[in-house]
Design an enzyme around this catalytic site. Structure first.
Site, mmCIF file in Angstrom:
data_model
loop_
_atom_site.group_PDB
_atom_site.id
_atom_site.type_symbol
_atom_site.label_atom_id
_atom_site.label_comp_id
_atom_site.label_asym_id
_atom_site.label_seq_id
_atom_site.Cartn_x
_atom_site.Cartn_y
_atom_site.Cartn_z
ATOM 1 N N TYR A 178 0.840 -1.198 0.000
ATOM 2 C CA TYR A 178 0.000 0.000 0.000
ATOM 3 C C TYR A 178 0.869 1.239 0.000
ATOM 4 O O TYR A 178 2.070 1.194 0.302
ATOM 5 C CB TYR A 178 -0.953 0.012 1.202
ATOM 6 C CG TYR A 178 -0.284 0.317 2.531
ATOM 7 C CD1 TYR A 178 -0.145 1.627 2.980
ATOM 8 C CD2 TYR A 178 0.202 -0.704 3.341
ATOM 9 C CE1 TYR A 178 0.462 1.909 4.195
ATOM 10 C CE2 TYR A 178 0.798 -0.439 4.561
ATOM 11 C CZ TYR A 178 0.937 0.868 4.979
ATOM 12 O OH TYR A 178 1.546 1.150 6.186
ATOM 13 N N CYS A 179 0.231 2.382 -0.335
ATOM 14 C CA CYS A 179 0.941 3.656 -0.266
ATOM 15 C C CYS A 179 -0.017 4.758 0.150
ATOM 16 O O CYS A 179 -0.719 4.634 1.157
ATOM 17 C CB CYS A 179 1.698 3.963 -1.542
ATOM 18 S SG CYS A 179 0.712 4.001 -3.041
#
Length: 222
Positions: A178-179
């Site tokens: 994820y970011c």
């Protein structure tokens, strides 16, 4: 006393003013970065490629609209996301644009879908998998953003360090990367790169700010 018609128009005028504040690509990008945690104007300018003066001007507009809050820390001014369903508002705008704006749909198809055609992992699924230990969570944001807050137990390997740190990743478990949010290219590029190396990996639906806004557990470095 306001009439029913004039009261409605006054409300719509306020809606229009809020839409005007959001009606700039740089401000939407600044919201994405501020949603990671409290940041200085200098750092936000660096992340967005704006000049200090330009970033400061956009942030002041967002503050007047109630989308961000500011505090002074010595000579620096720090901004954070304000309370309220701001990310839900942005998500609704995103969903509408993907459905009704052909150009947005084409960009998503040509770039994002090309990098990752697998269904992302939902927040609910990741919560379950964290509890039963069937996934390793990978945060590919810069280290300073990770320090401000991250999914519990996540391993932080920024995208630009991924190639040389592959040995830190498991080969016998699926990785969930994820970011910053739905259109953050970091996780898309990380997933594409890791699949080429033979890793089993999928993205988390949306990103860390949405995880936090949903009231899920968050860790941060003190």
């Amino acid at each position: 006393m306001l009439s029913m018609v004039s009261a409605k128009i006054r409300i719509y005028e306020q809606f229009a003013e809020l839409a005007r504040v959001l009606g700039h690509a740089h401000r939407l990008e600044l919201i994405e970065h501020v949603a990671q945690g409290e940041r200085s104007v200098e750092r936000l300018a660096q992340l967005t490629g704006l000049s200090f003066a330009n970033a400061s001007q956009h942030l002041q507009q967002l503050r007047r609209g109630g989308f961000v809050e500011a505090r002074r820390d010595g000579k620096r001014v720090l901004y954070r996301l304000a309370d309220g369903p701001i990310l839900s508002l942005i998500a609704a705008l995103r969903c509408y644009a993907e459905r009704n704006r052909a150009e947005v749909g084409k960009i998503v198809e040509d770039y994002f879908d090309r990098l990752d055609q697998l269904e992302p992992v939902s927040r609910e699924e990741l919560v379950d998998r964290l509890q039963d230990g069937t996934a390793v969570v990978l945060d590919v944001r810069p280290e300073d953003e990770f320090a401000l807050g991250h999914v519990p137990g996540a391993l932080n390997i920024p995208l630009d360090e991924l190639e040389r740190r592959l040995t830190e990743l498991p080969t016998d478990q699926e990785i969930v990367a994820y970011c910053r949010g739905a259109y953050c290219v970091l996780s898309f590029e990380a997933v594409a790169a890791l699949r080429l190396k033979g890793f089993r990996v999928r993205r988390l639906e949306e990103g860390f700010p949405e995880w936090k806004a949903a009231g899920l557990l968050v860790e941060a470095r003190g």
